[in-house]
Design a protein around this motif. Structure first.
Motif, PDB file in Angstrom:
ATOM      1  N   LEU A   1       0.817  -1.209   0.000  1.00 33.17           N
ATOM      2  CA  LEU A   1       0.000   0.000   0.000  1.00 33.17           C
ATOM      3  C   LEU A   1       0.853   1.264   0.000  1.00 33.17           C
ATOM      4  CD1 LEU A   1      -2.722  -1.026   2.629  1.00 33.17           C
ATOM      5  CD2 LEU A   1      -2.934  -1.037   0.123  1.00 33.17           C
ATOM      6  N   PHE A   2       2.099   1.140   0.455  1.00 35.44           N
ATOM      7  CA  PHE A   2       2.998   2.296   0.533  1.00 35.44           C
ATOM      8  C   PHE A   2       4.030   2.302  -0.583  1.00 35.44           C
ATOM      9  CE2 PHE A   2       1.361   1.398   4.728  1.00 35.44           C
ATOM     10  CZ  PHE A   2       0.984   2.650   5.180  1.00 35.44           C
ATOM     11  N   GLY A   3       3.919   1.349  -1.508  1.00 35.69           N
ATOM     12  CA  GLY A   3       4.787   1.327  -2.664  1.00 35.69           C
ATOM     13  C   GLY A   3       6.254   1.128  -2.309  1.00 35.69           C
ATOM     14  N   GLY A   4       7.106   1.797  -3.077  1.00 33.07           N
ATOM     15  CA  GLY A   4       8.547   1.629  -2.929  1.00 33.07           C
ATOM     16  C   GLY A   4       9.096   2.152  -1.623  1.00 33.07           C
ATOM     17  N   VAL A   5       8.380   3.086  -0.992  1.00 37.78           N
ATOM     18  CA  VAL A   5       8.872   3.680   0.259  1.00 37.78           C
ATOM     19  C   VAL A   5       9.054   2.613   1.326  1.00 37.78           C
ATOM     20  CG1 VAL A   5       8.304   5.238   2.154  1.00 37.78           C
ATOM     21  CG2 VAL A   5       7.865   5.941  -0.196  1.00 37.78           C
ATOM     22  N   ALA A   6       8.041   1.773   1.497  1.00 37.92           N
ATOM     23  CA  ALA A   6       8.102   0.746   2.533  1.00 37.92           C
ATOM     24  C   ALA A   6       9.220  -0.248   2.263  1.00 37.92           C
ATOM     25  CB  ALA A   6       6.763   0.012   2.633  1.00 37.92           C
ATOM     26  N   TYR A   7       9.339  -0.672   1.012  1.00 38.65           N
ATOM     27  CA  TYR A   7      10.368  -1.665   0.698  1.00 38.65           C
ATOM     28  C   TYR A   7      11.773  -1.065   0.751  1.00 38.65           C
ATOM     29  CZ  TYR A   7       6.565  -4.752  -0.551  1.00 38.65           C
ATOM     30  OH  TYR A   7       5.433  -5.529  -0.504  1.00 38.65           O
ATOM     31  N   GLN A   8      11.866   0.247   0.522  1.00 37.56           N
ATOM     32  CA  GLN A   8      13.162   0.920   0.667  1.00 37.56           C
ATOM     33  C   GLN A   8      13.594   0.923   2.131  1.00 37.56           C
ATOM     34  OE1 GLN A   8      15.187   2.248  -1.871  1.00 37.56           O
ATOM     35  NE2 GLN A   8      16.636   2.279  -0.143  1.00 37.56           N
ATOM     36  N   ILE A   9      12.647   1.227   3.019  1.00 40.30           N
ATOM     37  CA  ILE A   9      12.953   1.206   4.451  1.00 40.30           C
ATOM     38  C   ILE A   9      13.297  -0.213   4.887  1.00 40.30           C
ATOM     39  CG2 ILE A   9      12.033   1.615   6.765  1.00 40.30           C
ATOM     40  CD1 ILE A   9      10.229   3.769   5.549  1.00 40.30           C
ATOM     41  N   LEU A  10      12.542  -1.191   4.371  1.00 40.35           N
ATOM     42  CA  LEU A  10      12.794  -2.589   4.709  1.00 40.35           C
ATOM     43  C   LEU A  10      14.194  -3.008   4.279  1.00 40.35           C
ATOM     44  CD1 LEU A  10      11.579  -5.273   5.795  1.00 40.35           C
ATOM     45  CD2 LEU A  10      10.838  -5.750   3.445  1.00 40.35           C
ATOM     46  N   SER A  11      14.559  -2.641   3.064  1.00 40.29           N
ATOM     47  CA  SER A  11      15.894  -2.977   2.554  1.00 40.29           C
ATOM     48  C   SER A  11      16.992  -2.275   3.351  1.00 40.29           C
ATOM     49  CB  SER A  11      15.990  -2.592   1.073  1.00 40.29           C
ATOM     50  OG  SER A  11      17.296  -2.805   0.581  1.00 40.29           O
ATOM     51  N   ASP A  12      16.780  -0.985   3.629  1.00 42.91           N
ATOM     52  CA  ASP A  12      17.794  -0.210   4.361  1.00 42.91           C
ATOM     53  C   ASP A  12      17.993  -0.716   5.783  1.00 42.91           C
ATOM     54  OD1 ASP A  12      18.098   1.352   2.130  1.00 42.91           O
ATOM     55  OD2 ASP A  12      16.929   3.045   2.901  1.00 42.91           O
ATOM     56  N   SER A  13      16.944  -1.315   6.349  1.00 45.24           N
ATOM     57  CA  SER A  13      17.053  -1.768   7.743  1.00 45.24           C
ATOM     58  C   SER A  13      18.110  -2.849   7.916  1.00 45.24           C
ATOM     59  CB  SER A  13      15.695  -2.284   8.235  1.00 45.24           C
ATOM     60  OG  SER A  13      15.327  -3.467   7.560  1.00 45.24           O
ATOM     61  N   PHE A  14      18.392  -3.587   6.828  1.00 46.01           N
ATOM     62  CA  PHE A  14      19.403  -4.649   6.929  1.00 46.01           C
ATOM     63  C   PHE A  14      20.817  -4.136   6.651  1.00 46.01           C
ATOM     64  CE2 PHE A  14      15.493  -7.060   6.171  1.00 46.01           C
ATOM     65  CZ  PHE A  14      15.582  -7.983   7.198  1.00 46.01           C
ATOM     66  N   THR A  15      20.925  -2.871   6.283  1.00 43.36           N
ATOM     67  CA  THR A  15      22.254  -2.271   6.109  1.00 43.36           C
ATOM     68  C   THR A  15      22.622  -1.408   7.303  1.00 43.36           C
ATOM     69  OG1 THR A  15      21.360  -0.327   4.951  1.00 43.36           O
ATOM     70  CG2 THR A  15      21.917  -2.258   3.605  1.00 43.36           C
ATOM     71  N   THR A  16      21.755  -1.377   8.303  1.00 41.64           N
ATOM     72  CA  THR A  16      22.006  -0.637   9.542  1.00 41.64           C
ATOM     73  C   THR A  16      21.808  -1.607  10.716  1.00 41.64           C
ATOM     74  OG1 THR A  16      19.703   0.032   9.848  1.00 41.64           O
ATOM     75  CG2 THR A  16      21.098   1.469   8.481  1.00 41.64           C
TER      76      THR A  16
END
Length: 331
Positions: free
Chosen positions: A230-245
């Motif tokens: 429902l939040f498009g690329g924003v949510a998946y960007q945060i999800l992806s970034d969470s594993f680099t931090t």
């Protein structure tokens, strides 16, 4: 049945009841710690990039339930129960547990973490602590559970204490959407209450360890395939970034705490009934204050002390005498 046999069975039931009470208290302590830790992590990158005020905490909820699913699966593998997943999913009670999972996970957990994000952990805990009263009422209606006046009084005291703990609004501008968070926390309370009743009904024929494994897996899958899109690329960007931090890996450990809590909660409901288990679990409001003070510099104020005392009294009344539960189970 001869007298010696009857006394032996009553002794086993009493031990079972006491164990259920201990497990219920563990569920409350672990959930209080879980909320405080998640509140701290949601204040770290990538959850603070301001790309979406709703996407960040929902991604956190998705990660939390995903890792909880993993830990619970490992637990069931160790205990030789992993094959029960497939067998259980074919049964009618499993369908009830899946529906309960949607109410308690994507609805309840989302409301909880959005509440923490917008209003803070201790305030959210105060509001969500109202769920035992809702659950007890629903349990008495749909599960025909008898709740004594003493247990009702304990639940009410615990809820009053929770409101005293959390209903002094925070000073400053740390939570500009405070009342939005309070409203979302109320949604979580309703979701968890309905979940408790429905899952207890389903657990009449399903092992509680498998039930909670299915619950968390269902919640995670709904997040991934229905909510985050429902939040498009924003949510998946945060999800992806969470594993680099470090944040993503912090949530992996917090997921273990959450898995311990919800596993204990489901077991307690199965062992002691919805009303009593929820009355014990409501102590998470008390524990969130303690862990907030210990780990996150929460200021201890008079209303916190008064609320803690009232919650403690309510818990004592809720627990009552374990022999009462034995008498109830023997009818």
């Amino acid at each position: 049945m001869d007298q010696d046999t009857q006394l032996l069975l009553q002794g086993k039931d009493l031990t079972y009841a006491k164990k259920g009470i201990g497990i219920g208290l563990l569920a409350g302590a672990a959930w209080g710690l879980d909320g405080v830790l998640m509140g701290m992590v949601l204040g770290l990158a990538p959850f603070t990039n301001n790309m979406s005020i709703f996407a960040a905490p929902l991604v956190g909820a998705c990660l939390h339930d995903g890792f909880s699913t993993l830990w619970l699966f490992i637990h069931n593998v160790i205990n030789g129960k992993w094959r029960d997943y497939a067998r259980t999913l074919k049964t009618r009670p499993a369908k009830m547990i899946i529906l309960a999972a949607i109410l308690g996970g994507p609805i309840g957990m989302s409301g909880n973490l959005l509440g923490i994000y917008f209003a803070g952990a201790s305030y959210t805990a105060a509001i969500t602590a109202a769920y035992p009263a809702i659950g007890a009422i629903l349990g008495s209606i749909f599960l025909k559970e008898k709740i004594s006046r003493r247990v009702w009084g304990g639940i009410i005291l615990a809820i009053i204490g929770s409101f005293i703990v959390g209903m002094v609004p925070p000073e400053g501008s740390a939570y500009p959407h405070f009342y939005l968070g309070i409203g979302l926390a109320a949604v979580a309370a309703v979701g968890w209450a309905i979940e408790g009743v429905m899952s207890t009904y389903g657990m009449d024929l399903v092992d509680s360890d498998i039930a909670i494994g299915i619950r968390e897996a269902t919640s995670f899958l709904v997040y991934i395939f229905a909510i985050l899109p429902l939040f498009g690329g924003v949510a998946y960007q945060i999800l992806s970034d969470s594993f680099t931090t470090p944040s993503g890996w912090y949530i992996a450990l917090i997921g273990l705490v959450g898995a311990t809590s919800i596993l204990s909660w489901y077991r307690a409901m199965n062992m002691t009934g919805v009303g009593r288990a929820m009355g014990l679990n409501v102590t998470f409001a008390l524990w969130s204050v303690f862990f907030g003070w210990l780990l996150n510099n929460l200021q201890v104020t008079p209303n916190l002390i008064i609320g803690v005392v009232i919650i403690s009294l309510g818990t004592i009344f809720t627990i009552g005498n374990p022999k009462d539960l034995v008498n109830l189970r023997s009818r």
